[in-house]
Motif scaffolding. Structure first.
Motif, PDB file in Angstrom:
ATOM      1  N   UNK A 295      -0.480   9.110 -20.759  1.00  0.00           N
ATOM      2  CA  UNK A 295       0.769   8.524 -20.275  1.00  0.00           C
ATOM      3  C   UNK A 295       1.132   7.357 -21.180  1.00  0.00           C
ATOM      4  N   UNK A 296       2.299   7.440 -21.803  1.00  0.00           N
ATOM      5  CA  UNK A 296       2.769   6.413 -22.727  1.00  0.00           C
ATOM      6  C   UNK A 296       3.849   5.599 -22.011  1.00  0.00           C
ATOM      7  N   UNK A 297       3.537   4.370 -21.656  1.00  0.00           N
ATOM      8  CA  UNK A 297       4.377   3.585 -20.762  1.00  0.00           C
ATOM      9  C   UNK A 297       5.385   2.753 -21.537  1.00  0.00           C
ATOM     10  N   UNK A 298       6.674   2.946 -21.215  1.00  0.00           N
ATOM     11  CA  UNK A 298       7.712   2.068 -21.740  1.00  0.00           C
ATOM     12  C   UNK A 298       7.739   0.843 -20.827  1.00  0.00           C
ATOM     13  N   UNK A 299       6.899  -0.102 -21.133  1.00  0.00           N
ATOM     14  CA  UNK A 299       6.587  -1.210 -20.225  1.00  0.00           C
ATOM     15  C   UNK A 299       7.527  -2.386 -20.361  1.00  0.00           C
ATOM     16  N   UNK A 300       8.157  -2.554 -21.539  1.00  0.00           N
ATOM     17  CA  UNK A 300       9.005  -3.711 -21.778  1.00  0.00           C
ATOM     18  C   UNK A 300      10.454  -3.518 -21.374  1.00  0.00           C
ATOM     19  N   UNK A 301      10.840  -2.276 -21.032  1.00  0.00           N
ATOM     20  CA  UNK A 301      12.214  -1.977 -20.619  1.00  0.00           C
ATOM     21  C   UNK A 301      13.230  -2.546 -21.615  1.00  0.00           C
ATOM     22  N   UNK A 302      13.002  -2.191 -22.891  1.00  0.00           N
ATOM     23  CA  UNK A 302      13.891  -2.617 -23.988  1.00  0.00           C
ATOM     24  C   UNK A 302      13.946  -4.140 -24.117  1.00  0.00           C
ATOM     25  N   UNK A 303      12.914  -4.815 -23.669  1.00  0.00           N
ATOM     26  CA  UNK A 303      12.872  -6.264 -23.791  1.00  0.00           C
ATOM     27  C   UNK A 303      13.580  -7.003 -22.674  1.00  0.00           C
ATOM     28  N   UNK A 304      14.168  -6.273 -21.728  1.00  0.00           N
ATOM     29  CA  UNK A 304      14.900  -6.924 -20.645  1.00  0.00           C
ATOM     30  C   UNK A 304      13.966  -7.438 -19.536  1.00  0.00           C
ATOM     31  N   UNK A 305      12.758  -6.934 -19.470  1.00  0.00           N
ATOM     32  CA  UNK A 305      11.826  -7.363 -18.429  1.00  0.00           C
ATOM     33  C   UNK A 305      11.262  -8.735 -18.768  1.00  0.00           C
ATOM     34  N   UNK A 306      11.372  -9.716 -17.859  1.00  0.00           N
ATOM     35  CA  UNK A 306      10.828 -11.057 -18.133  1.00  0.00           C
ATOM     36  C   UNK A 306       9.329 -11.018 -18.396  1.00  0.00           C
ATOM     37  N   UNK A 307       8.869 -11.963 -19.191  1.00  0.00           N
ATOM     38  CA  UNK A 307       7.477 -11.965 -19.637  1.00  0.00           C
ATOM     39  C   UNK A 307       6.485 -11.947 -18.480  1.00  0.00           C
ATOM     40  N   UNK A 308       6.691 -12.769 -17.473  1.00  0.00           N
ATOM     41  CA  UNK A 308       5.717 -12.837 -16.388  1.00  0.00           C
ATOM     42  C   UNK A 308       5.662 -11.531 -15.611  1.00  0.00           C
ATOM     43  N   UNK A 309       6.827 -10.887 -15.425  1.00  0.00           N
ATOM     44  CA  UNK A 309       6.835  -9.579 -14.771  1.00  0.00           C
ATOM     45  C   UNK A 309       6.100  -8.540 -15.606  1.00  0.00           C
TER      46      UNK A 309
END
Length: 332
Positions: A295-309
């Motif tokens: 499973x390859x997770x797109x974890x940053x959501x194009x950089x829109x996800x705040x760092x702490x989240x």
């Protein structure tokens, strides 16, 4: 089962600034298998906030110098933008710097804007793609190459022989079947409808490919409860879907227009919720795909996800999901 992180910053990209090295080391400490770097160009600052896309090979080299275990992949490099011999030299160099931790992901391309600006072929034909990919692979080997009537020997050679694991990105039948026939892995990007993925895997399996070796990309966000996951992620979903509507993904058939509506996107394109819900959604995905072992997770959501989240989600994936699925074995 393996868990990787994928994005133009290896899945740990942030809003308009980079903590790439710090977050890459954080991902390694949490036990993620790999960071996969996308090749992206011409991100427009006028579009507002969002990811900072770095040169993928240089970014991977910087991470390689500061890590020891996590693998470094590309999802994907665009072959028409490179001279194949120069690309082989750079991938082999990175394999040395990383002590054999490179996953070599490649695509035949198709972005007309990239081609115009870089004075490159827009998209290789299948024949051109296979010819140039074979030049890369032969450059890794011990044999001499004959170029323009001259015999040359390419250095360095990669540590991983005969070459770093190869992953080809495509949704076209001819490339998928070529990959299966030649025992090459394929890779499925997360910004596409699940129907496209299952159809591609059906073709790959039918041509003799092993589905368990295919990294499957999906957006994912984990919080301590379903309610908190939605509350924390929703502002990011609104920004991301607005961005994706502007970049023309529906024209290429990667995703349906209705799937870019925020509610549909959250429900159909994202694995989100508390740990137990995300485990169930991953199991459901495995049921639809078959022998999914990566499973390859797109974890940053194009950089829109705040760092702490981002960091909290990665912690929970590491502590609540990875042990459960890794205990099931499989993968490569």
């Amino acid at each position: 089962m393996k868990f990787g992180l994928s994005g133009c910053g290896g899945g740990v990209e942030l809003d308009r600034h980079s903590k790439l090295i710090e977050l890459a080391c954080f991902a390694e400490e949490l036990g993620f298998d790999a960071l996969w770097f996308n090749e992206e160009h011409f991100q427009n600052a006028k579009d507002g906030d969002g990811r900072l896309c770095l040169s993928p090979i240089i970014a991977a080299a910087a991470v390689a110098a500061r890590t020891t275990k996590i693998r470094l992949g590309f999802s994907l490099l665009i072959l028409p933008l490179y001279h194949p011999i120069r690309l082989a030299e750079e991938i082999a160099t990175l394999d040395h710097i990383s002590n054999g931790r490179v996953n070599f992901g490649i695509s035949r391309g198709g972005n007309r804007r990239y081609a115009n600006i870089f004075n490159s072929t827009e998209r290789y034909t299948t024949e051109e793609f296979t010819i140039n990919l074979n030049i890369v692979l032969k450059s890794f080997s011990s044999e001499e190459l004959s170029i323009e009537g001259e015999s040359i020997f390419i250095q360095p050679k990669p540590i991983q022989m005969p070459h770093p694991p190869l992953f080809i990105g495509s949704y076209t039948r001819e490339i998928i079947e070529y990959s299966a026939r030649n025992n090459h892995n394929i890779i499925m990007h997360g910004i596409t409808s699940l129907g496209n993925i299952t159809e591609a895997l059906k073709i790959y399996k039918g041509a003799g490919g092993e589905i368990g070796n295919v990294p499957i990309g999906r957006f994912m966000y984990v919080s301590d409860s379903d309610e908190n996951a939605r509350r924390e992620l929703w502002p990011t979903i609104l920004k991301l879907t607005d961005k994706l509507k502007k970049v023309g993904l529906t024209k290429g058939g990667q995703i349906k227009e209705e799937e870019l509506e925020p509610e549909n996107f959250y429900n159909k394109m994202v694995i989100a919720g508390g740990p137990s819900t995300c485990r169930e959604k991953i199991e459901e995905l495995r049921g639809k795909i078959g022998n999914m072992q990566y499973l390859n997770i797109l974890s940053g959501f194009f950089g829109y996800l705040p760092e702490e989240n981002l960091k909290n989600s990665l912690r929970l994936i590491s502590s609540e999901l990875m042990p459960y699925f890794k205990s099931k074995g499989g993968g490569f």
